[in-house]
Design a protein around this motif. Structure first.
Motif, mmCIF file in Angstrom:
data_model
loop_
_atom_site.group_PDB
_atom_site.id
_atom_site.type_symbol
_atom_site.label_atom_id
_atom_site.label_comp_id
_atom_site.label_asym_id
_atom_site.label_seq_id
_atom_site.Cartn_x
_atom_site.Cartn_y
_atom_site.Cartn_z
ATOM 1 N N ASP A 27 2.302 1.715 -3.428
ATOM 2 C CA ASP A 27 1.264 2.165 -4.352
ATOM 3 C C ASP A 27 1.008 3.658 -4.197
ATOM 4 O O ASP A 27 0.787 4.365 -5.171
ATOM 5 C CB ASP A 27 -0.023 1.375 -4.125
ATOM 6 N N ARG A 28 1.033 4.142 -2.959
ATOM 7 C CA ARG A 28 0.834 5.582 -2.729
ATOM 8 C C ARG A 28 2.014 6.401 -3.251
ATOM 9 O O ARG A 28 1.842 7.556 -3.624
ATOM 10 C CB ARG A 28 0.656 5.855 -1.244
ATOM 11 N N ARG A 37 0.824 -1.197 0.000
ATOM 12 C CA ARG A 37 0.000 0.000 0.000
ATOM 13 C C ARG A 37 0.867 1.259 0.000
ATOM 14 O O ARG A 37 0.583 2.232 -0.700
ATOM 15 C CB ARG A 37 -0.920 0.006 1.218
ATOM 16 N N LYS A 48 3.777 5.830 -5.942
ATOM 17 C CA LYS A 48 3.816 5.897 -7.409
ATOM 18 C C LYS A 48 3.093 7.159 -7.893
ATOM 19 O O LYS A 48 2.005 7.461 -7.439
ATOM 20 C CB LYS A 48 3.120 4.671 -8.025
#
Length: 147
Positions: free
Chosen positions: A138-139, A135, A141
């Motif tokens: 993902d944040r 997570r 990116k």
């Protein structure tokens, strides 16, 4: 308005959906198209998943205690819920493929949920940190179109 569901909530809802669809499918094979058999299939699958998670955590704690380690106090329960969903899904598919008439779909869902939750309880302590790392990555990116 609504918060975004995390992985445990998604798998829990998927577990309920698989149990419900297995109940509807089995009831429809037996009585014609019916919806009232969805709830019993969902409830039985959920109970089997809970018992599988309990059994897995019991065996995990038993093994840790015999090795002289402190018992694992589960906090997040991500592993057994993910295992229960995948087990219920695969158990239903196996029962559907194995039975000539497609009968006992709820039994396949229950057995799959039990064994999936039991095996998912063993790596439970390492799954949540992996999900949090994914997570965070993902944040980090950049999104398309952002500066």
């Amino acid at each position: 308005m609504l918060s975004k569901l995390d992985i445990k909530e998604k798998n829990f809802h998927g577990l309920l959906a698989v149990g419900c669809l297995a109940g509807i499918g089995e009831g429809s094979l037996r009585y014609g198209f019916t919806l009232h058999t969805g709830f019993p299939g969902m409830a039985l699958t959920l109970v089997a998943a809970f018992l599988g998670g309990f059994t897995g955590f019991f065996l995990k704690d038993l093994g840790r205690t015999l090795r002289g380690l402190p018992p694992y106090r589960c906090i997040n329960h991500d592993g057994w819920v993910m295992g229960a969903f995948m087990g219920a899904f695969l158990g239903t598919l196996v029962q559907l493929a194995d039975s000539a008439s497609g009968a006992n779909l709820v039994v396949g869902s229950m057995v799959g949920a039990f064994f999936g939750a039991m095996t998912g309880a063993f790596p439970d302590e390492v799954i949540t940190p992996i999900l949090e790392l994914m997570r965070a990555q993902d944040r980090a990116k950049p999104r398309h179109g952002s500066l």
